[in-house]
Design a protein around this motif. Structure first.
Motif, PDB file in Angstrom:
ATOM      1  N   LYS A  75       0.877  -1.168   0.000  1.00  0.00           N
ATOM      2  CA  LYS A  75       0.000   0.000   0.000  1.00  0.00           C
ATOM      3  C   LYS A  75       0.916   1.220   0.000  1.00  0.00           C
ATOM      4  CE  LYS A  75      -4.029  -2.080   2.040  1.00  0.00           C
ATOM      5  NZ  LYS A  75      -5.020  -2.069   3.098  1.00  0.00           N
ATOM      6  N   SER A  76       0.714   2.088  -0.960  1.00  0.00           N
ATOM      7  CA  SER A  76       1.591   3.234  -1.174  1.00  0.00           C
ATOM      8  C   SER A  76       1.773   4.077   0.082  1.00  0.00           C
ATOM      9  CB  SER A  76       1.031   4.085  -2.314  1.00  0.00           C
ATOM     10  OG  SER A  76       1.836   5.192  -2.543  1.00  0.00           O
ATOM     11  N   GLU A  77       0.677   4.351   0.793  1.00  0.00           N
ATOM     12  CA  GLU A  77       0.774   5.213   1.977  1.00  0.00           C
ATOM     13  C   GLU A  77       1.624   4.580   3.071  1.00  0.00           C
ATOM     14  OE1 GLU A  77      -3.245   3.079   2.360  1.00  0.00           O
ATOM     15  OE2 GLU A  77      -2.188   4.095   0.762  1.00  0.00           O
ATOM     16  N   ASP A  78       1.624   3.245   3.168  1.00  0.00           N
ATOM     17  CA  ASP A  78       2.470   2.565   4.156  1.00  0.00           C
ATOM     18  C   ASP A  78       3.948   2.772   3.822  1.00  0.00           C
ATOM     19  OD1 ASP A  78       0.221   1.577   5.446  1.00  0.00           O
ATOM     20  OD2 ASP A  78       0.467  -0.480   4.719  1.00  0.00           O
ATOM     21  N   ILE A  79       4.291   2.572   2.560  1.00  0.00           N
ATOM     22  CA  ILE A  79       5.686   2.678   2.143  1.00  0.00           C
ATOM     23  C   ILE A  79       6.184   4.112   2.308  1.00  0.00           C
ATOM     24  CG2 ILE A  79       7.303   2.307   0.229  1.00  0.00           C
ATOM     25  CD1 ILE A  79       5.962  -0.260   1.550  1.00  0.00           C
ATOM     26  N   GLN A  80       5.364   5.088   1.932  1.00  0.00           N
ATOM     27  CA  GLN A  80       5.737   6.496   2.130  1.00  0.00           C
ATOM     28  C   GLN A  80       5.956   6.783   3.608  1.00  0.00           C
ATOM     29  OE1 GLN A  80       2.748   8.986   0.367  1.00  0.00           O
ATOM     30  NE2 GLN A  80       3.187   8.275  -1.706  1.00  0.00           N
ATOM     31  N   GLN A  81       5.087   6.247   4.456  1.00  0.00           N
ATOM     32  CA  GLN A  81       5.207   6.472   5.894  1.00  0.00           C
ATOM     33  C   GLN A  81       6.513   5.907   6.439  1.00  0.00           C
ATOM     34  OE1 GLN A  81       3.168   8.223   8.007  1.00  0.00           O
ATOM     35  NE2 GLN A  81       4.909   7.960   9.356  1.00  0.00           N
ATOM     36  N   ALA A  82       6.864   4.702   6.014  1.00  0.00           N
ATOM     37  CA  ALA A  82       8.106   4.086   6.491  1.00  0.00           C
ATOM     38  C   ALA A  82       9.310   4.946   6.098  1.00  0.00           C
ATOM     39  CB  ALA A  82       8.240   2.675   5.926  1.00  0.00           C
ATOM     40  N   PHE A  83       9.358   5.354   4.823  1.00  0.00           N
ATOM     41  CA  PHE A  83      10.481   6.175   4.376  1.00  0.00           C
ATOM     42  C   PHE A  83      10.494   7.524   5.087  1.00  0.00           C
ATOM     43  CE2 PHE A  83      10.282   3.822   0.067  1.00  0.00           C
ATOM     44  CZ  PHE A  83      11.067   2.794   0.562  1.00  0.00           C
ATOM     45  N   PHE A  84       9.330   8.138   5.238  1.00  0.00           N
ATOM     46  CA  PHE A  84       9.248   9.438   5.901  1.00  0.00           C
ATOM     47  C   PHE A  84       9.803   9.357   7.324  1.00  0.00           C
ATOM     48  CE2 PHE A  84       6.928  12.255   8.788  1.00  0.00           C
ATOM     49  CZ  PHE A  84       7.306  13.489   8.288  1.00  0.00           C
ATOM     50  N   ASN A  85       9.419   8.338   8.073  1.00  0.00           N
ATOM     51  CA  ASN A  85       9.886   8.223   9.459  1.00  0.00           C
ATOM     52  C   ASN A  85      11.405   8.099   9.535  1.00  0.00           C
ATOM     53  OD1 ASN A  85       7.235   8.349  10.277  1.00  0.00           O
ATOM     54  ND2 ASN A  85       7.138   6.270  11.060  1.00  0.00           N
ATOM     55  N   VAL A  86      11.997   7.274   8.664  1.00  0.00           N
ATOM     56  CA  VAL A  86      13.446   7.098   8.698  1.00  0.00           C
ATOM     57  C   VAL A  86      14.150   8.373   8.232  1.00  0.00           C
ATOM     58  CG1 VAL A  86      15.390   5.776   7.775  1.00  0.00           C
ATOM     59  CG2 VAL A  86      13.281   4.597   8.408  1.00  0.00           C
ATOM     60  N   ILE A  87      13.641   8.996   7.181  1.00  0.00           N
ATOM     61  CA  ILE A  87      14.245  10.242   6.673  1.00  0.00           C
ATOM     62  C   ILE A  87      14.164  11.339   7.730  1.00  0.00           C
ATOM     63  CG2 ILE A  87      13.940  12.111   4.991  1.00  0.00           C
ATOM     64  CD1 ILE A  87      13.117   9.852   2.974  1.00  0.00           C
ATOM     65  N   ARG A  88      13.006  11.490   8.360  1.00  0.00           N
ATOM     66  CA  ARG A  88      12.855  12.518   9.397  1.00  0.00           C
ATOM     67  C   ARG A  88      13.810  12.264  10.548  1.00  0.00           C
ATOM     68  NH1 ARG A  88       7.403  12.443  12.319  1.00  0.00           N
ATOM     69  NH2 ARG A  88       8.468  10.631  13.136  1.00  0.00           N
ATOM     70  N   ASN A  89      13.950  11.006  10.975  1.00  0.00           N
ATOM     71  CA  ASN A  89      14.890  10.688  12.052  1.00  0.00           C
ATOM     72  C   ASN A  89      16.317  11.065  11.656  1.00  0.00           C
ATOM     73  OD1 ASN A  89      12.855   9.695  13.646  1.00  0.00           O
ATOM     74  ND2 ASN A  89      13.521   7.568  13.566  1.00  0.00           N
ATOM     75  N   GLY A  90      16.689  10.774  10.411  1.00  0.00           N
ATOM     76  CA  GLY A  90      18.026  11.127   9.943  1.00  0.00           C
ATOM     77  C   GLY A  90      18.261  12.620   9.945  1.00  0.00           C
ATOM     78  N   LEU A  91      17.272  13.371   9.471  1.00  0.00           N
ATOM     79  CA  LEU A  91      17.394  14.836   9.466  1.00  0.00           C
ATOM     80  C   LEU A  91      17.504  15.385  10.884  1.00  0.00           C
ATOM     81  CD1 LEU A  91      14.819  15.732   6.663  1.00  0.00           C
ATOM     82  CD2 LEU A  91      17.328  15.792   6.506  1.00  0.00           C
ATOM     83  N   GLN A  92      16.734  14.823  11.807  1.00  0.00           N
ATOM     84  CA  GLN A  92      16.817  15.272  13.200  1.00  0.00           C
ATOM     85  C   GLN A  92      18.174  14.939  13.805  1.00  0.00           C
ATOM     86  OE1 GLN A  92      13.335  13.355  14.848  1.00  0.00           O
ATOM     87  NE2 GLN A  92      12.061  15.162  14.518  1.00  0.00           N
ATOM     88  N   ALA A  93      18.738  13.788  13.429  1.00  0.00           N
ATOM     89  CA  ALA A  93      20.044  13.396  13.967  1.00  0.00           C
ATOM     90  C   ALA A  93      21.157  14.292  13.446  1.00  0.00           C
ATOM     91  CB  ALA A  93      20.344  11.936  13.598  1.00  0.00           C
ATOM     92  N   ILE A  94      20.997  14.794  12.223  1.00  0.00           N
ATOM     93  CA  ILE A  94      22.017  15.665  11.636  1.00  0.00           C
ATOM     94  C   ILE A  94      22.075  17.004  12.363  1.00  0.00           C
ATOM     95  CG2 ILE A  94      22.616  17.013   9.569  1.00  0.00           C
ATOM     96  CD1 ILE A  94      21.548  14.609   7.923  1.00  0.00           C
ATOM     97  N   GLY A  95      20.945  17.539  12.720  1.00  0.00           N
ATOM     98  CA  GLY A  95      20.937  18.838  13.390  1.00  0.00           C
ATOM     99  C   GLY A  95      21.007  19.978  12.393  1.00  0.00           C
ATOM    100  N   GLN A  96      22.110  20.730  12.409  1.00  0.00           N
ATOM    101  CA  GLN A  96      22.222  21.937  11.595  1.00  0.00           C
ATOM    102  C   GLN A  96      22.936  21.738  10.260  1.00  0.00           C
ATOM    103  OE1 GLN A  96      20.803  24.964  12.336  1.00  0.00           O
ATOM    104  NE2 GLN A  96      19.820  23.769  13.942  1.00  0.00           N
ATOM    105  N   THR A  97      23.991  20.926  10.232  1.00  0.00           N
ATOM    106  CA  THR A  97      24.792  20.786   9.022  1.00  0.00           C
ATOM    107  C   THR A  97      25.134  19.322   8.794  1.00  0.00           C
ATOM    108  OG1 THR A  97      25.811  22.932   9.444  1.00  0.00           O
ATOM    109  CG2 THR A  97      26.925  21.506   7.875  1.00  0.00           C
TER     110      THR A  97
END
Length: 188
Positions: A75-97
């Motif tokens: 289901k497309s929305e499931d796959i988007q959700q999985a990627f979004f969660n991992v991408i958001r976590n990565g961006l939060q871990a990076i911080g500023q740069t």
């Protein structure tokens, strides 16, 4: 311009609705009806687009190396959700740069997605608990500790796999794999 913004809002509301649905249905096995061929690269692009809205710094680079890949049955929305969660976590871990690199590859009969960040990394004792519901190392306004729990449920729902490798001070790599779908619509 307002119409475009309104259409974006409607799209993101549908996405939020999908998140809520996933939270209430996370334990159910995948239903065979309602599954569709999902273009992994399109799901990644949508997840990146949504995650960029929450970027706090313009100095974070997002690199995409999306190779041609067969579809997966999901289901497309499931796959988007999985990627979004991992991408958001990565961006939060990076911080500023830093850099978030996303790559899709076909390996044997699987589609693999690698999401690598140059963030703080995850301590070994925390890495063992990242899928625990409500476990978080983030502050109270940054996460509830259910994101990776939901990601794992989604990935396993579609017979996929998920792995994390991390080194403190160097960053984290998340690899998600799904069985590829043959062009005729048969699972490999």
């Amino acid at each position: 311009r307002r119409k475009e913004h309104a259409q974006d809002i409607i799209g993101y509301c549908k996405h939020v609705s999908g998140i809520i649905k996933n939270l209430t249905n996370y334990a159910r096995p995948a239903e065979k009806h309602g599954l569709e061929p999902v273009n992994v690269n399109a799901a990644i692009a949508e997840a990146i687009s949504m995650a960029q809205l929450s970027l706090r710094a313009d100095s974070i680079q997002i690199e995409e190396r999306l190779n041609s890949a067969p579809t997966i049955l999901a289901k497309s929305e499931d796959i988007q959700q999985a990627f979004f969660n991992v991408i958001r976590n990565g961006l939060q871990a990076i911080g500023q740069t830093g850099t978030l690199a996303i790559e899709s590859i076909v390996e044997a009969s699987q589609v693999s997605i690698r999401i690598r960040d140059t963030g703080a990394g995850i301590a070994p004792e925390d890495l063992a608990r990242i899928y625990d519901p409500f476990f978080t190392t983030k502050g109270p306004d940054e996460g509830e500790g259910i994101g990776l729990f939901v990601v794992r449920q989604i990935v396993e729902k579609y017979n996929g796999g998920i792995e994390f490798e991390s080194n403190v001070g160097e960053g984290t790599v998340c690899t998600i794999t799904f069985p590829a779908q043959e062009p005729k619509g048969e699972d490999l």
